[in-house]
Design a protein around this motif. Structure first.
Motif, PDB file in Angstrom:
ATOM      1  N   ARG A 131       0.839  -1.209   0.000  1.00 49.68           N
ATOM      2  CA  ARG A 131       0.000   0.000   0.000  1.00 49.68           C
ATOM      3  C   ARG A 131       0.866   1.248   0.000  1.00 49.68           C
TER       4      ARG A 131
ATOM      5  N   ASP B  26       0.040   9.285  -2.350  1.00 50.54           N
ATOM      6  CA  ASP B  26      -0.562   8.336  -3.276  1.00 50.54           C
ATOM      7  C   ASP B  26       0.511   7.685  -4.120  1.00 50.54           C
ATOM      8  N   TYR B  27       0.990   6.535  -3.741  1.00 44.31           N
ATOM      9  CA  TYR B  27       2.006   5.876  -4.582  1.00 44.31           C
ATOM     10  C   TYR B  27       2.075   4.397  -4.255  1.00 44.31           C
TER      11      TYR B  27
ATOM     12  N   VAL C 123       0.301  13.657 -10.006  1.00 48.63           N
ATOM     13  CA  VAL C 123      -0.223  12.447  -9.356  1.00 48.63           C
ATOM     14  C   VAL C 123      -1.051  11.627 -10.349  1.00 48.63           C
TER      15      VAL C 123
ATOM     16  N   GLY D 152      -0.598   7.825 -11.446  1.00 44.52           N
ATOM     17  CA  GLY D 152      -1.708   6.867 -11.493  1.00 44.52           C
ATOM     18  C   GLY D 152      -1.726   6.089 -12.801  1.00 44.52           C
TER      19      GLY D 152
END
Lengths: 360, 247
Positions: free
Chosen positions: A127, A133-134, A231, A235
């Motif tokens: 996670r 967010d990565y 970001v 994604g």
């Protein structure tokens, strides 16, 4: 390929990394990965490489950041508590899109835990692990041979996606001796070719105008609209990785399976033994072993559920972490059970067999 | 017509983002002028910190890396070890270097890494809005020491040069100030020495700039300079601590 040698996992991954062109290694001592840092201390100078024992795991991962930002093949390693300390740096490496390899020879937790093998770091490893967010590409070997083979794969994936790659082993794989056959070492010319692919963005010698470059290694985008773009690009990259880089092994998976197991790493070895014993007794049980735990092979786990399978059982050395991904994969098709062992203890094939027999 | 002053090649043409009266611009310019004079721009890489000078990676016209808070000396270590053919410097403030990055600066210095560290000390956290720094003076009022820095409670300011001077490896350590043209000229000599030693691969070099923060000190720039002279310089003495090249 050379001849087979008997080696500990910790030494094998170090040797394999050097053969894969790793010429910079920064780390801090921690059990049960000590043989890895010690092997690097001994062998890196002989390979004209860099070994630095850092003042902390935090410093080590930031040295990795600096070297990766120069486009070089660089690695660090640690064990669970040390990997927690590296998470700040891993987040920055992911944000700045740098290629780097991190080895986690995981041990029991939380906190100081103990120094025995465990799989309690699954959530952290799959996670992202740090803030933001990565994802890190995460490979989970289950033998010394596979551990070693993952070195060149990890560096190639890190290069291809400009993303940190973690090899998630555990104290058992690190400490255990098994025969291992190494790939041929990359020549200095081959290493340079690999590193040259980064020359259009990394820090490197410069020229005067008009060929002057100004390369920035950075994860800061103070304008929200710019950060959004950044970001979203990350994604898209993660989607591409999910599409292309799922790795798994099917063990005795067939249409006559009565039950399907799911396990990774050390736990999967024990499940294999149990499946073999059951086979001798005429019971047909299969296993899907995720090799990449991120990206998780959801489709492949679902595809492993044969027509006669009434249940899936997940075996892990933790309180139940990967089982959440298995449930997502199975999506209610059949019930998903879980058996775990914690504290750095390992279940036996007999324990696993008894658990499976409950559902047959 | 003769050009007598121009932007150094080692600075980009971006406008600085610093407050009026801030001395970061002066420090940037000194470093860039010296990079030009030593002709090392194309072989130099820098590391920017977290703090007011976070955007230093945009201002210096060489390859730059932006480090996590305090980690610049570790990042610089990785860069120098990865590219021993290049020169590496970090540019850090007092919160970055002397609080969260204490371990990294001490150990990079102790290893004698062949890097140069530029340390801007203005006794306060600027970018986050004027909180107490490890170098805030005794009694100094900040947003997190609203009653003044109580040394019995939180200790005395850290003198980084003195701390590093206790180590064997560093090659060059000097503290300078940026409070007047004469001091700035002197500061440039220190910058030049540090980067020259760096270019010559002599060892770890460190220059501290005693600076000001008019915005967060709540003073106009001239008053801030007077305040720094009266309060900072007695505690942070501008002096050369170490110069192995002169020994």
């Amino acid at each position: 390929m050379g001849k087979k040698v008997l080696m500990k996992g910790n030494e094998a991954i170090a040797e394999a990394a050097i053969r894969a062109g790793c010429r910079l290694y920064f780390a801090y001592p921690i059990t049960p990965q000590s043989e890895l840092i010690e092997y690097m201390a001994k062998m890196m100078p002989k390979a004209d490489g860099v070994f630095v024992q850092a003042e902390s795991e935090v410093a080590a991962i930031n040295m990795v950041y600096g070297a990766a930002g120069c486009g070089r093949r660089v690695m660090t390693s640690s064990s669970s508590p040390g990997i927690s300390l590296k998470q700040e740096g891993i987040s920055y490496i992911a944000g700045a899109q740098l290629p780097a390899v991190i080895v986690n020879v995981a041990r029991g937790g939380p906190g100081l835990g103990d120094i025995q093998p465990a799989q309690g770091d699954y959530f952290q490893a799959t996670r992202g692990g740090g803030h933001g967010d990565y994802y890190v590409i995460c490979l989970a070997p289950n033998s010394v041979q596979e551990f070693a083979d993952m070195a060149s794969l990890a560096f190639d994936l890190a290069d291809k996606y400009r993303n940190p790659v973690m090899i998630l082993a555990d104290g058992l794989l690190g400490q255990m001796m098994e025969p291992v056959e190494f790939k041929d070492a990359l020549t200095p010319e081959e290493i340079l070719e690999k590193e040259k692919q980064h020359w259009d963005w990394c820090c490197r010698p410069n020229e005067d105008e008009p060929n002057h470059h100004h390369h920035e290694i950075n994860s800061l985008e103070i304008d929200p609209k710019e950060l959004e773009k950044h970001v979203l690009r990350l994604g898209e990259k993660y989607d591409l990785i999910r599409e292309n880089e799922c790795r798994w092994e099917n063990y005795n998976v067939n249409d006559d399976n009565e039950l399907l197991c799911c396990a990774y790493g050390t736990a999967s070895r024990i499940v294999k033994s149990a499946i073999d014993q059951l086979k001798e007794e005429g019971k047909n049980v299969g296993m899907v072993r995720p090799i990449s735990v991120w990206p998780f092979p959801y489709q492949q786990v679902a595809a492993g559920v044969g027509p006669k399978v009434k249940r899936v059982v997940t075996f892990e050395l933790n309180l139940g972490q990967m089982v959440e991904d298995v449930k997502l994969a199975i999506n209610g098709k059949v019930p998903v059970e879980f058996m775990g062992k914690v504290g750095g203890l390992v279940f036996t094939p007999e324990d696993v067999k008894a658990e499976i027999e409950k559902y047959l | 017509m003769q050009v007598v002053a121009t932007r150094p090649k080692s600075l980009t043409d971006l406008q600085f983002t610093y407050c009026p009266g801030c001395l970061h611009g002066v420090a940037h310019r000194l470093i860039a002028e010296v990079m030009d004079e030593l002709d090392i721009r194309n072989e130099t890489m820098g590391v920017a910190p977290v703090g007011c000078s976070v955007f230093a990676y945009k201002f210096f016209d060489c390859d730059m890396q932006e480090a996590a808070h305090g980690r610049a000396p570790a990042v610089a270590t990785g860069m120098k070890r990865a590219r021993p053919d290049m020169h590496v410097f970090t540019y850090q403030g007092d919160g970055d270097l002397a609080a969260i990055g204490t371990a990294e600066i001490i150990h990079a210095a102790n290893r004698g890494e062949h890097i140069t560290v530029f340390f801007v000390n203005n006794a306060i956290y600027g970018m986050t809005g004027g909180q107490m720094a490890p170098t805030s003076l005794p009694g100094m009022k900040t947003t997190t020491s609203p009653y003044g820095r109580d040394v019995d409670d939180i200790g005395y300011p850290i003198r980084v040069c003195e701390l590093l001077d206790s180590l064997v490896a560093p090659f060059y350590i000097e503290r300078v100030s940026l409070l007047s043209p004469a001091e700035i000229i002197k500061a440039k000599r220190a910058v030049k020495k540090a980067l020259l030693y760096n270019k010559e691969e002599r060892g770890f070099t460190f220059v501290e700039f005693v600076s000001t923060c008019p915005t967060n000190w709540g003073m106009d720039p001239m008053k801030a300079r007077d305040w720094a002279r009266e309060n900072m310089l007695p505690f942070f003495k501008a002096q050369k601590f170490r110069d192995k090249g002169e020994e």
